[in-house]
Design an enzyme around this catalytic site. Structure first.
Site, PDB file in Angstrom:
ATOM      1  N   SER A 727       0.795  -1.224   0.000  1.00 51.73           N
ATOM      2  CA  SER A 727       0.000   0.000   0.000  1.00 51.73           C
ATOM      3  C   SER A 727       0.831   1.280   0.000  1.00 51.73           C
ATOM      4  CB  SER A 727      -0.940   0.017   1.211  1.00 51.73           C
ATOM      5  OG  SER A 727      -0.202   0.000   2.414  1.00 51.73           O
ATOM      6  N   LYS A 770      -6.394   3.420   8.715  1.00 48.16           N
ATOM      7  CA  LYS A 770      -5.390   4.329   8.146  1.00 48.16           C
ATOM      8  C   LYS A 770      -5.878   5.777   8.177  1.00 48.16           C
ATOM      9  CE  LYS A 770      -3.313   0.892   5.063  1.00 48.16           C
ATOM     10  NZ  LYS A 770      -3.096   0.468   3.668  1.00 48.16           N
TER      11      LYS A 770
END
Length: 848
Positions: A727, A770
């Site tokens: 990511s 996140k």
């Protein structure tokens, strides 16, 4: 042997030959046989017998010790498997070097000169020599050797050094210890070491003798106890006080009252018959009795009366837990389905009962019309409809829930609330660290100390046939040579099989179909695929800071006040202080550490109140630091300014989300890519993909060609922490392009997403965690892959109101948002007032 000699080498495995000692040796390796044949061709028949450092088949000079024994070959006997020979040690030798000749090793050997004592008449030396002789004689006698033989052997050697070698050759020590004695050239030191080994052997033999005596005494005591118990039994029979028979009769009545399946009843009757035939003194009687007691304690027919009130269940879940809206909805859906199916089954049974009554009435009318005589009512069985199944079968079977999430988010407590809402008993077993199949299925009764597995022990603890059964930490099951407990769970968690679960200890089927199994785990990837396939996953996300504050106010603070003897009049924790504890002293998705820190505050205040230093205390942000010390957690904060080569990414761990910085810097070199920061393989591949993308689109990205002749260093701070995952691809690409094009990256943007070589941005996981971590760090703009748009619904409204989310599909869109002064039109990255027609497109066939 004062001069040097070249002798064939005889490698010894696990054997050390001492000077003056004769030992039988078996030889079978080809190189060893050739060395012996070479020695036999010489008049002296000498070899250099030296031990191997390791027990290997092929011997090299490096595998041999340097110091060995020059030995003479005595008797020799040849056979099909090799040779048997007697070697007599002559004296110590030191190998100067080894060579290989004619398929065997040779060594140039010189004499190892022993260091004699300054005076053999020295009283200390004489005393040491005599002590070794005395202890050696004692050891020989304790070992079972005739005293005459021991004295004759020891008297045959007078010289102290040779006497030490003789004793060392016969005592029970390891080859390494023997080699150490062989290498000890000082006679006095060798005597001391041999004395230590002899004394230790005498101590071991004395201990063995003591143990033997104790065992004999214990066996005698057991025989005496059996005799006395038999006498006591006869006396009790004469007095009519046969308690044992009463206990056995009570157990028999208890088992007879149970409604056991046919297989279980047959096994119980068989074991009860065996128990009646054998005496109480038999060791097997206790094994059988324990088995029957376990059978009697299992809930074969006991059930909790189930209450499925959806409103009450919703009230209980809200009362016990704050937030977790998605989880509560899934649990209520689960309970709603069970409630409707129970109602449907009740209606079908009522309809079947009405049909039976109607058939009975028709039969009565028909019989009365034929005979004009009243007939007895006959019971007509209900139609055999397989679709209806067992009375409890259809309502019992359903999906098995798997709660997955970080520690401390309420997985176990939700299971307790489900049991409370349904009116069922609750039982929990922890599977963390279970490495044996017998932990699940139990041990067979043939083993000493056998017991049922954890499943049946949990059922016995619950006392009902339909408890809520929590399998905690199912992702931490281990595997060993004793079997795989995860495979044993497959039968337990399969509704089509667990109605006849067989525990190895019980040996007969036990019905688990009415049990509501719930499992918990922290890491989904650690659960084997077949086991995961039998469960429905319910994800538990971490709490936001606001949710943690509410949980602390409603649950944690009252609980800690009560545990520490405080009241709300004595202690007040302000919202600012609570926020400081959450952000500065905890780093977690759940609230366990938060409760511990609140408990620390409460204990410190309780101490002050007990010492009469204060009567009441209100804790603000500044007082938190005084009571708890300096903050333990230092989360990353948003960068203060835009910087070239520094981009802000987002990551997710089991303790929650946060931001990280990716730094890129160009330097003189050979055009290589340098990666540091303890990156995993996947993260390194993301960096190389970003580097390749920048090289292949250098013109469109305004990167001068000479920049690729320089080295590029990419670093992710916190180098002591391992990092991995795809990511960070867009973050690395932004930092690399910024460093190569010398354009700053915006400091208020955090991004996440995987990239391909063609610049596509792919979806990632952990969006909620996140984003929450980025918001805590002061970030106001977020870049996410377009395919993660659906994940935004999981974010609280107060978080969405504070941020601006950009959804992207191409890396060009990312760079247009992150690089200062950039924009993206018609598939081209533009800076300032550039015309798209004058700029090279980033990707062929791009459709904006």
């Amino acid at each position: 042997m004062s001069e040097r000699m070249t002798l064939p080498v005889l490698p010894l495995r696990e054997v050390v030959l001492f000077p003056g000692v004769t030992a039988p040796i078996g030889a079978g390796r080809p190189a060893t046989l050739r060395a012996i044949e070479a020695a036999l061709q010489t008049p002296e028949k000498l070899v250099f017998a030296v031990s191997q450092r390791e027990n290997v088949e092929t011997v090299t000079p490096e595998a041999l010790y340097t110091i060995g024994t020059v030995a003479r070959i005595g008797q020799l006997q040849r056979g099909l498997a090799g040779m048997q020979l007697l070697l007599h040690g002559e004296q110590r030798g030191i190998a100067i070097h080894f060579t290989e000749k004619d398929g065997f090793l040779q060594a140039v050997v010189r004499e190892a000169e022993e260091m004699a004592p300054l005076s053999e008449e020295d009283p200390a030396f004489v005393a040491l020599h005599r002590e070794v002789r005395a202890r050696a004689a004692e050891l020989g006698q304790k070992s079972g050797l005739p005293e005459e033989v021991v004295n004759q052997v020891l008297a045959g050697v007078n010289e102290a050094g040779r006497f030490a070698d003789l004793v060392a050759g016969y005592i029970d020590i390891t080859p390494a210890q023997r080699q150490s004695l062989l290498e000890t050239l000082s006679v006095e030191e060798r005597l001391r070491r041999v004395l230590v080994h002899v004394q230790r052997q005498i101590g071991v033999l004395d201990a063995q003798e003591d143990i033997k005596s104790q065992v004999q005494e214990e066996l005698g005591e057991r025989q005496r106890e059996m005799f006395l118990r038999e006498q006591l039994k006869r006396i009790r029979q004469e007095l009519g006080e046969d308690d044992e028979r009463d206990d056995l009769e009570e157990l028999k009545q208890k088992l007879a009252a149970l409604e056991l399946p046919p297989e279980a009843r047959k096994e119980v009757d068989r074991e009860m018959g065996r128990l009646s035939r054998i005496g109480r003194e038999s060791m097997e009687s206790q094994v059988i009795r324990t088995f029957l007691e376990n059978v009697a304690e299992l809930p074969w027919n006991e059930r909790s009366e189930e209450h499925l009130d959806l409103r009450e269940a919703s009230r209980i879940l809200d009362e016990d837990h704050y937030a977790l809206g998605d989880v509560k909805d899934r649990v209520l859906e689960f309970l709603a389905v069970r409630q409707l199916r129970a109602q449907q089954d009740a209606a079908e049974r009522a309809e079947a009962a009405a049909e039976v009554l109607a058939q009975q009435k028709e039969a009565e009318i028909a019989a009365g019309a034929a005979t004009d005589v009243p007939v007895a009512t006959a019971t007509v069985p209900a139609p055999n409809n397989p679709a209806l199944g067992n009375e409890d079968d259809r309502t019992a079977r359903g999906p098995i829930l798997l709660f997955v999430g970080p520690p401390g988010v309420g997985k176990t407590s939700i299971a307790k609330s489900i049991a409370r809402a349904m009116g069922r008993k609750y039982v929990r077993i922890s599977l963390g660290g279970a490495r044996d199949e017998a932990d699940i299925r139990g041990h067979r009764r043939t083993y000493v100390g056998a017991m049922p597995g954890r499943i049946l022990q949990g059922m016995k603890q619950a006392g009902t046939k339909n408890p809520v059964f929590l399998l905690d930490e199912v992702d931490k099951l281990g595997v060993s040579f004793q079997g795989d407990p995860a495979s044993a769970l497959l039968e337990v968690l399969d509704p089509a099989q667990n109605d006849s679960f067989v525990d190895h200890y019980l040996g007969v089927p036990f019905d688990l179909s009415e049990v509501l199994f719930i499992a918990t785990a922290n890491f989904l990837q650690n659960i084997p695929g077949p086991l995961l396939d039998r469960m429905e996953v319910v994800d538990f996300a971490g709490y936001t800071e606001r949710e943690k504050q509410q949980i602390a106010r409603q649950y944690l603070i009252p609980r800690q006040f009560n545990e520490n003897g405080l009241s709300t009049e004595q202690l007040d924790i302000t919202d600012e202080a609570l926020s400081e504890v959450i952000t500065g002293y905890t780093r977690e998705s759940g609230v366990r550490q938060l409760e511990r820190e609140i408990g620390r505050l409460a204990r410190k205040v309780a101490r002050k109140i007990a010492a009469q230093e204060v009567e009441r205390l209100s804790i603000d942000r500044e007082l938190v630091d005084d009571l708890l010390g300096r903050p333990k957690v230092h989360p990353e904060k948003m960068a203060r300014t835009d910087q070239v080569g520094v981009a802000t990414g987002m990551y997710y761990t089991p303790t929650g989300g946060d931001i990280m910085f990716v730094e890129a810097s160009s330097m003189r070199g050979k055009g290589e890519l340098v990666l540091t920061g303890q990156l995993g393989d996947v993260m390194k591949e993301s960096a190389r993909a970003a580097w390749t993308y920048a090289r292949s689109h250098a013109t469109a990205l305004r990167i001068p060609d000479e920049m690729f002749d320089r080295d590029l260093h990419v670093h992710v701070p916190a180098g002591a922490i391992p990092k991995d995952g795809p990511s960070a691809g867009v973050t690395m690409a932004s930092a690399i392009v910024s460093a190569l094009s010398n354009r700053p990256v915006r400091n208020d943007i955090a991004m996440t997403g995987e990239i391909t070589l063609r610049g596509r941005v792919l979806p990632i996981g952990g969006v909620k965690e996140k984003v929450l971590g980025a918001v805590r760090s002061g970030i106001t703009r977020i870049i996410l892959p377009k395919e993660n748009e659906a994940d935004l619904v999981d974010l609280p409204k107060e978080v969405l109101d504070r941020i601006d989310v950009s959804l992207v599909q191409e890396l060009g869109e990312v760079l247009a948002l992150t690089l200062r002064g950039a924009s993206f039109r018609e598939g081209r990255l533009l800076f300032g007032d550039e015309n798209p027609r004058d700029v090279t497109p980033l990707a062929a066939g791009y459709h904006h």
